[in-house]
Design a protein around this motif. Sequence first.
Motif, mmCIF file in Angstrom:
data_model
loop_
_atom_site.group_PDB
_atom_site.id
_atom_site.type_symbol
_atom_site.label_atom_id
_atom_site.label_comp_id
_atom_site.label_asym_id
_atom_site.label_seq_id
_atom_site.Cartn_x
_atom_site.Cartn_y
_atom_site.Cartn_z
ATOM 1 N N ARG A 1 12.639 7.319 12.662
ATOM 2 C CA ARG A 1 11.366 7.832 12.484
ATOM 3 C C ARG A 1 9.902 7.799 12.119
ATOM 4 N N ILE A 2 10.375 7.190 11.325
ATOM 5 C CA ILE A 2 9.194 6.734 10.081
ATOM 6 C C ILE A 2 8.480 5.215 10.953
ATOM 7 N N TRP A 3 9.399 4.783 11.694
ATOM 8 C CA TRP A 3 8.475 3.030 13.117
ATOM 9 C C TRP A 3 7.974 4.431 13.848
ATOM 10 N N ASP B 1 0.880 -0.967 0.123
ATOM 11 C CA ASP B 1 0.032 0.130 -0.012
ATOM 12 C C ASP B 1 0.409 1.251 0.085
ATOM 13 N N ASN B 2 1.992 1.476 1.175
ATOM 14 C CA ASN B 2 3.309 2.142 1.178
ATOM 15 C C ASN B 2 3.609 2.510 -0.474
ATOM 16 N N ALA B 3 4.179 1.098 -0.321
ATOM 17 C CA ALA B 3 4.872 1.569 -1.721
ATOM 18 C C ALA B 3 4.088 2.501 -3.135
ATOM 19 N N VAL B 4 3.062 2.182 -3.511
ATOM 20 C CA VAL B 4 2.088 2.389 -4.322
ATOM 21 C C VAL B 4 1.743 3.779 -3.616
ATOM 22 N N LYS B 5 1.232 4.463 -2.662
ATOM 23 C CA LYS B 5 0.733 5.727 -2.201
ATOM 24 C C LYS B 5 2.023 6.770 -2.140
ATOM 25 N N TYR B 6 3.155 5.875 -1.945
ATOM 26 C CA TYR B 6 3.988 7.141 -1.820
ATOM 27 C C TYR B 6 5.195 7.082 -3.641
ATOM 28 N N GLY C 1 13.090 7.080 -4.464
ATOM 29 C CA GLY C 1 12.590 5.149 -4.361
ATOM 30 C C GLY C 1 12.847 4.636 -3.000
ATOM 31 N N SER C 2 11.926 3.771 -2.160
ATOM 32 C CA SER C 2 12.386 3.156 -0.810
ATOM 33 C C SER C 2 12.426 1.827 -1.088
ATOM 34 N N CYS C 3 13.363 1.027 -0.901
ATOM 35 C CA CYS C 3 13.223 -0.644 -0.316
ATOM 36 C C CYS C 3 13.093 -1.286 1.480
ATOM 37 N N PHE D 1 2.530 7.752 14.783
ATOM 38 C CA PHE D 1 1.920 8.392 14.250
ATOM 39 C C PHE D 1 2.391 9.217 13.642
ATOM 40 N N TYR D 2 3.650 8.906 13.245
ATOM 41 C CA TYR D 2 5.251 9.738 12.419
ATOM 42 C C TYR D 2 5.028 9.727 11.269
ATOM 43 N N ARG D 3 4.400 10.688 10.265
ATOM 44 C CA ARG D 3 4.341 10.798 9.121
ATOM 45 C C ARG D 3 5.430 12.149 8.302
ATOM 46 N N SER E 1 -1.980 7.328 8.473
ATOM 47 C CA SER E 1 -2.094 7.711 9.797
ATOM 48 C C SER E 1 -1.192 8.004 10.088
ATOM 49 N N GLY E 2 -0.193 7.073 9.914
ATOM 50 C CA GLY E 2 0.709 7.010 10.682
ATOM 51 C C GLY E 2 1.339 5.564 11.681
ATOM 52 N N LEU E 3 0.507 4.705 11.222
ATOM 53 C CA LEU E 3 0.606 4.200 12.242
ATOM 54 C C LEU E 3 0.966 2.186 11.808
ATOM 55 N N GLY E 4 0.840 2.129 10.214
ATOM 56 C CA GLY E 4 1.200 1.510 9.609
ATOM 57 C C GLY E 4 2.432 0.717 9.663
ATOM 58 N N LEU E 5 3.129 1.611 9.708
ATOM 59 C CA LEU E 5 4.794 0.944 9.649
ATOM 60 C C LEU E 5 4.776 0.686 11.446
ATOM 61 N N SER E 6 4.690 1.427 11.780
ATOM 62 C CA SER E 6 5.183 0.033 13.818
ATOM 63 C C SER E 6 4.247 -0.593 13.513
ATOM 64 N N MET E 7 2.917 -0.861 13.335
ATOM 65 C CA MET E 7 1.899 -2.013 13.421
ATOM 66 C C MET E 7 3.054 -3.133 12.504
ATOM 67 N N ILE F 1 8.745 8.751 -3.826
ATOM 68 C CA ILE F 1 9.368 9.958 -3.157
ATOM 69 C C ILE F 1 10.632 9.799 -2.385
ATOM 70 N N GLY F 2 10.665 8.521 -1.905
ATOM 71 C CA GLY F 2 11.488 8.403 -1.233
ATOM 72 C C GLY F 2 11.573 8.299 -0.015
ATOM 73 N N ILE F 3 12.490 8.924 1.308
ATOM 74 C CA ILE F 3 13.104 9.480 2.552
ATOM 75 C C ILE F 3 13.795 9.893 2.831
HETATM 76 P P1 ADP Z 1 0.869 6.899 6.532
HETATM 77 O O1 ADP Z 1 1.456 6.241 5.348
HETATM 78 O O2 ADP Z 1 -0.152 6.157 6.666
HETATM 79 O O3 ADP Z 1 1.648 7.752 7.149
HETATM 80 P P2 ADP Z 1 2.927 4.590 7.750
HETATM 81 O O4 ADP Z 1 2.803 4.041 9.148
HETATM 82 O O5 ADP Z 1 3.060 2.999 6.864
HETATM 83 O O6 ADP Z 1 1.936 5.693 8.460
HETATM 84 O O7 ADP Z 1 4.289 5.619 7.414
HETATM 85 C C1 ADP Z 1 4.472 6.111 8.044
HETATM 86 C C2 ADP Z 1 5.778 7.295 7.713
HETATM 87 O O8 ADP Z 1 6.889 6.776 6.934
HETATM 88 C C3 ADP Z 1 4.997 7.736 6.230
HETATM 89 O O9 ADP Z 1 3.706 9.116 6.372
HETATM 90 C C4 ADP Z 1 5.327 7.745 5.289
HETATM 91 O O10 ADP Z 1 6.668 9.206 5.176
HETATM 92 C C5 ADP Z 1 7.054 7.531 5.329
HETATM 93 N N1 ADP Z 1 7.046 5.805 4.173
HETATM 94 C C6 ADP Z 1 6.800 4.836 4.036
HETATM 95 N N2 ADP Z 1 7.107 4.163 3.521
HETATM 96 C C7 ADP Z 1 7.225 4.796 2.886
HETATM 97 C C8 ADP Z 1 7.387 4.234 1.106
HETATM 98 N N3 ADP Z 1 6.732 3.201 0.270
HETATM 99 N N4 ADP Z 1 8.075 5.680 0.421
HETATM 100 C C9 ADP Z 1 7.831 6.904 0.818
HETATM 101 N N5 ADP Z 1 7.720 7.399 1.958
HETATM 102 C C10 ADP Z 1 7.378 6.082 3.222
#
Ligand code: ADP
Length: 457
Positions: free
Chosen positions: A396-398, A355-360, A440-442, A401-403, A413-419, A387-389
Amino acid sequence: MRKVSITTKITIWYTAFMVFITVGVLSVLVYTGNLRASEAVKTLLMDSVADASEEIEGFGGNFIVDDNLNFYEDGVYISIYDDEGELVEGRRPRELSQLPELKDKETVKLADNNDDAWYVYDSLFKVDDRFVWVRGIVKDPSDKSTFSFVQNLAIITLPLLVIIAALGGYVITRRAFRPVREVINTVEEISEDGDLSRRINVHKNNDDSGDEIYRLAGTFNGMFDKLEKSFKQEKQFTADVSHELRTPLAVMISQSEYAIEDPEYREKALEVMNREARRMSGLVNKLLTLSRSDAGRLTPDKENLQLSEICEMVAQQQTESAAFKGISIETDIAENICILADESMIIRILLNLMDNAVKYGRENGKVRLSLVEDNGFAVCAVEDDGIGIAEGELDRIWERFYRADVSRSEEGSGLGLSMVAALVKAHGGRAEVTSTEGQGSCFKVYLPLYDADAEEI
Ligand code: ADP
């Protein structure tokens, strides 16, 4: 009843111990001193008697006493008696009213009216044909006057010594226990007003810095730091949860109000409400998973899973939503990779990453899902060219609520990666990320491989 402090207890203990030791040592000293003095005076008495007997000479069947004989010398009284026990010449101490009978070569101890002790020593010897008695009398040096001097000295100096030592000891112990009092005061203050920013005032430049009590205070301060941090996080978490739930709730309330007023709008309103309710449900599910993980109750319902098949299925599922953004999904999935895991949890991990890979991800870009075996782990990687990070945000992305700033335009919501991290941890694995901003990210997830041999045992 007020409890006795450790400082007072220690002071009482060593003061009592000191009194005991001092009294003991003084008694031994006085006793052995007296003993030696008594022995010395007895020897002097016998020598004086022997010397005196040499000053008596025979003279025509009788005896005469030489004029040189001193009847009182060095504290010894000498007296001469004839063979019938009659005093011939000599001196005796006035203090002794009664004297014992003459006894040859015997030392007799007597007490006078003042309770002072005396030694009497008699010697019988022959001068020509007559027997002569020589009696010596001397005062015991360990008598009560000498002893009472030592006693008086002890009575004055001992309490003085004990008071000085007790006061000095009390001051030193009180100083040593100062950090403990600081600990008690600070803890009491914190429990009264709940202010966790308080710290124990440990004086770094003290001589006693580095000792156990100083370290104890330091440990408490460290604990307060952690407590304060976790309380702050807790507060922030509650605020974030309320904020995240308030938005969909507000949308649902306003949509339902429109629907009540305008029957024609109902269908549209229901659609929006349904979407928001699903969002809320997703959020609540993630929160539930995280709180179970915090409580150590996130226990996967493990079974033998074909991870390769699950990866294929997830990739398939995402193809449609990815196509909206023109993103193509590529796979490189090794066959027959098995893990012992909870199927629904593994699907949630993979769906979140995809989901994240498609979203970002970049529009018309690519998302690649790969699965390989590496060193006892199944390694599942989700790679995008989006977009990468930024490097500073990678850790901090873990966090809950961090975004990252650049991703705020997307829903989330910023909860996906913590979960994801909590679910991977519950399976004894780990999650990693590498990313370059703008390129990009991996995301990689390591899950322990299913070991059929290990299970048979
Ligand atoms: P959400 O996607 O709901 O904001 P996540 O916990 O899944 O929450 O991700 C936290 C943050 O990590 C995102 O807000 C985004 O900034 C960054 N992130 C996660 N996955 C990616 C990705 N594939 N590419 C770029 N940034 C990402």
